[in-house]
Design an enzyme around this catalytic site. Sequence first.
Site, mmCIF file in Angstrom:
data_model
loop_
_atom_site.group_PDB
_atom_site.id
_atom_site.type_symbol
_atom_site.label_atom_id
_atom_site.label_comp_id
_atom_site.label_asym_id
_atom_site.label_seq_id
_atom_site.Cartn_x
_atom_site.Cartn_y
_atom_site.Cartn_z
ATOM 1 C CE1 TYR A 96 13.909 31.678 5.343
ATOM 2 C CE2 TYR A 96 14.019 29.299 4.989
ATOM 3 C CZ TYR A 96 13.837 30.587 4.500
ATOM 4 O OH TYR A 96 13.584 30.778 3.172
ATOM 5 C CE LYS A 115 -0.202 -0.406 5.019
ATOM 6 N NZ LYS A 115 -0.838 -1.126 6.113
HETATM 7 C C1 LIG Z 1 -0.072 -1.978 6.810
HETATM 8 C C2 LIG Z 1 -0.619 -3.228 7.357
HETATM 9 C C3 LIG Z 1 0.217 -4.269 7.787
HETATM 10 C C4 LIG Z 1 1.720 -4.160 7.829
HETATM 11 O O1 LIG Z 1 2.184 -3.465 8.961
HETATM 12 P P1 LIG Z 1 3.749 -3.279 9.221
HETATM 13 O O2 LIG Z 1 3.814 -2.692 10.585
HETATM 14 O O3 LIG Z 1 4.238 -2.329 8.189
HETATM 15 O O4 LIG Z 1 4.364 -4.618 9.095
HETATM 16 C C5 LIG Z 1 -0.385 -5.465 8.174
HETATM 17 N N1 LIG Z 1 -1.737 -5.599 8.171
HETATM 18 C C6 LIG Z 1 -2.560 -4.607 7.797
HETATM 19 C C7 LIG Z 1 -4.026 -4.816 7.816
HETATM 20 C C8 LIG Z 1 -2.033 -3.393 7.386
HETATM 21 O O5 LIG Z 1 -2.863 -2.409 7.013
#
Ligand SMILES: *Cc1c(COP(=O)(O)O)cnc(C)c1O
Length: 349
Positions: free
Chosen positions: A245, A33
């Site tokens: 800055y 994702k």
């Molecule tokens: C993003 C996600 C993961 C992975 O989590 P990590 O901490 O990056 O390993 C697993 N299960 C779901 C449902 C997620 O949305």
Amino acid sequence: MHVIASISQSALTHNLSVVKQLTSGAKVVSMIKANAYGHHLDCIHPLIDGSDRLAVSELSEAEKLRAITQRPILLLSGVYSESELQRAISLDCHIVVHHTSQIAIINNTQQVVNVWLKIDTGMHRLGLSASEYKECLSLFETNPLVEIACVMSHFACADEIDHPMNKTQLKLFKELTTKTNNRSMANSAAILSQAETTFDFVRPGIMLYGASPFNTPNNQLKPVMTLSAPILSIKTLQAGESVGYGATWIADKDTTLAVIGIGYGDGYPRHAKNGTPVLINGILCPLVGRVSMDLICVDISSTKASIGDNAVLWGDEKLRVEVVANNSDTISYELLTGLSNRVSFISAP
Ligand SMILES: *Cc1c(COP(=O)(O)O)cnc(C)c1O
């Protein structure tokens, strides 16, 4: 001269093999994702080819992924209308059902649909309650067009190994799924710390990209993204002169400064504190003064460098992204997913 994110193919392969070693026998659903946690879909082929399934959060991501691979896809958000269901089926996705409002859409399907039922075991974000899950299960079990491919749940506190919720969530999940063949619970933190959560499918995200879900780096994992930017200017500051800055940092002695062509406009965190390490010619040098949109300043008094040399902002074994995250009051996930489109991505061996 500009900012480059170089994505190591061998590091991806290595990290995936670490997942497989730790969870032998389980199938791997790689979380890609958010454009593969900011690593770009085009640059992560070892993951695409080496995983059993690829998970994205929304349909637009599933469409982009389907354009480059025929591998199985899991759609984490599920569908919210008949037309989204059609799109998801035509993309050959397995579809998560996490809310009662999605049940009727799935149950009215005219074609075979594969679903992953998501139970809320305590995170209280997405997921069916225990009773909703049982109702949904009995409805779908009598529908010949609905295949229950897996039952899943998600930990709220897996990155805190001793948090009591880990045990409560796991216990509830097991109670609700005793008769279920395909189960999935583990994210990266659980894969690395709770072997009893492996079940049939594991869902690694951050560890595939070489960062630890915990505060401290994990040397078993190899950083995948190396973020680098060129030195645009070098100058000497006299003791008492300030930089940047707000003139917030003042040299207490004569100091050699490198001005580097990266800033929050590229996704380098504006909240990085004075002293956040930047790797220049193999030496860790401290950030000084505020991060600007296009520039940061680094004290290079302890090393030799020239205009045009590349500074590494994160992604070397000597400077992992977790260290920069800790210095910026954030987590590696946010830094990796936050690079802007001014950054060029390249696949590296
Ligand atoms: C993003 C996600 C993961 C992975 O989590 P990590 O901490 O990056 O390993 C697993 N299960 C779901 C449902 C997620 O949305």
